[in-house]
Write a protein that holds these residues in place. Structure first.
Motif, PDB file in Angstrom:
ATOM      1  N   TYR A 202       0.805  -1.123  -0.220  1.00 54.07           N
ATOM      2  CA  TYR A 202      -0.155  -0.497   0.040  1.00 54.07           C
ATOM      3  C   TYR A 202       0.812   1.474  -0.182  1.00 54.07           C
ATOM      4  CZ  TYR A 202      -3.236  -3.392   0.986  1.00 54.07           C
ATOM      5  OH  TYR A 202      -4.196  -4.699   1.314  1.00 54.07           O
ATOM      6  N   PRO A 203       0.132   1.845  -0.482  1.00 49.04           N
ATOM      7  CA  PRO A 203       1.005   3.571  -0.382  1.00 49.04           C
ATOM      8  C   PRO A 203       1.716   3.949   0.631  1.00 49.04           C
ATOM      9  CG  PRO A 203      -0.618   3.598  -1.943  1.00 49.04           C
ATOM     10  CD  PRO A 203      -1.388   2.695  -0.955  1.00 49.04           C
ATOM     11  N   GLU A 204       2.378   4.474   1.547  1.00 45.39           N
ATOM     12  CA  GLU A 204       3.222   5.044   2.408  1.00 45.39           C
ATOM     13  C   GLU A 204       1.310   6.611   2.846  1.00 45.39           C
ATOM     14  OE1 GLU A 204       5.950   7.669   4.516  1.00 45.39           O
ATOM     15  OE2 GLU A 204       7.294   5.808   3.489  1.00 45.39           O
ATOM     16  N   HIS A 205       0.886   6.569   1.977  1.00 44.93           N
ATOM     17  CA  HIS A 205      -0.025   8.204   2.444  1.00 44.93           C
ATOM     18  C   HIS A 205      -0.838   7.578   1.868  1.00 44.93           C
ATOM     19  CE1 HIS A 205       3.272  10.524   4.380  1.00 44.93           C
ATOM     20  NE2 HIS A 205       4.341   9.881   3.023  1.00 44.93           N
ATOM     21  N   LEU A 206      -1.591   7.293   2.868  1.00 49.00           N
ATOM     22  CA  LEU A 206      -3.245   6.767   2.309  1.00 49.00           C
ATOM     23  C   LEU A 206      -3.916   8.008   2.591  1.00 49.00           C
ATOM     24  CD1 LEU A 206      -3.912   3.396   4.128  1.00 49.00           C
ATOM     25  CD2 LEU A 206      -3.382   3.603   1.561  1.00 49.00           C
ATOM     26  N   VAL A 207      -4.980   8.085   1.617  1.00 49.04           N
ATOM     27  CA  VAL A 207      -5.798   9.286   1.653  1.00 49.04           C
ATOM     28  C   VAL A 207      -7.187   9.148   1.822  1.00 49.04           C
ATOM     29  CG1 VAL A 207      -6.936  10.881   0.247  1.00 49.04           C
ATOM     30  CG2 VAL A 207      -4.417  10.519  -0.260  1.00 49.04           C
ATOM     31  N   TYR A 208      -7.918   9.492   2.903  1.00 50.71           N
ATOM     32  CA  TYR A 208      -8.808   8.941   3.373  1.00 50.71           C
ATOM     33  C   TYR A 208      -9.710  10.334   3.383  1.00 50.71           C
ATOM     34  CZ  TYR A 208      -8.095   4.634   5.828  1.00 50.71           C
ATOM     35  OH  TYR A 208      -8.250   3.024   5.739  1.00 50.71           O
TER      36      TYR A 208
ATOM     37  N   GLU B  63     -11.816  14.284   4.646  1.00 52.62           N
ATOM     38  CA  GLU B  63     -12.004  14.408   5.719  1.00 52.62           C
ATOM     39  C   GLU B  63     -12.475  14.225   6.681  1.00 52.62           C
ATOM     40  OE1 GLU B  63      -9.919  17.560   6.393  1.00 52.62           O
ATOM     41  OE2 GLU B  63      -8.600  16.762   4.521  1.00 52.62           O
TER      42      GLU B  63
END
Length: 172
Positions: A3-9, A11
């Protein structure tokens, strides 16, 4: 799987520190919200109860039920998950047979239709995202369909349901 290191959830929408007691529970023995000779619908999660996030409905269709002709939605996606029996699903290109455990996702604007062509009843979950106030549509569509014409077309449009048959004569 990596998985990418910086997951985007999305707000955060809840800003408390301890959580809330706000869940709802509906037993399987709760009677259907709508019943007719063609089937029944249970309102599991409505636009109102989810704050517009989604709408989830359990739909049971009797044998040889017409379902819905080819249409699309401009504001919401629609998904179908077959719980039991068989359901013919139109995916915008061709009819496919959905059986227990099968899933069809229809993005916004996607043509779709469904019907039960078998001699057995079937059951499915229908998910709309984001949620729209579908309850009035489910409760009144059969009655308005009997009157037909421009009233039916406007009722469908009001409920974000654009049926191909309503616009065929305009395209000519």
């Amino acid at each position: 799987m990596s998985y990418p290191e910086h997951l985007v959830y999305p707000e955060p929408r809840y800003h408390g520190d301890k959580g809330e007691v706000n869940a709802t529970f509906r037993t399987s023995s709760t009677p259907p919200d709508i019943s007719s000779p063609g089937g029944s619908t249970r309102y599991l999660a409505t636009n109102e109860s989810t704050g517009g996030e989604f709408g989830l409905y359990k739909v049971e269709l009797a044998a040889r039920s017409a379902g819905a002709k080819t249409h699309f939605h401009k504001a919401m996606s629609e998904s179908f998950y077959v719980l039991s029996g068989e359901l013919e699903l139109y995916n915008g290109e061709k009819w496919v047979t959905g059986r227990e455990g099968d899933f069809l996702y229809v993005p916004v604007g996607g043509l779709h239709a469904f019907k039960n062509v078998t001699d057995e009843p079937m059951s499915m979950l229908m998910l709309f995202s984001p949620g729209g106030p579908r309850e009035e549509y489910f409760e009144q569509v059969a009655e308005v369909a009997q009157r037909g014409g421009e009233e039916l077309k406007q009722f469908r449009i009001r409920h974000d349901s654009y049926f191909v048959e309503d616009f065929e004569s305009e395209a000519e």
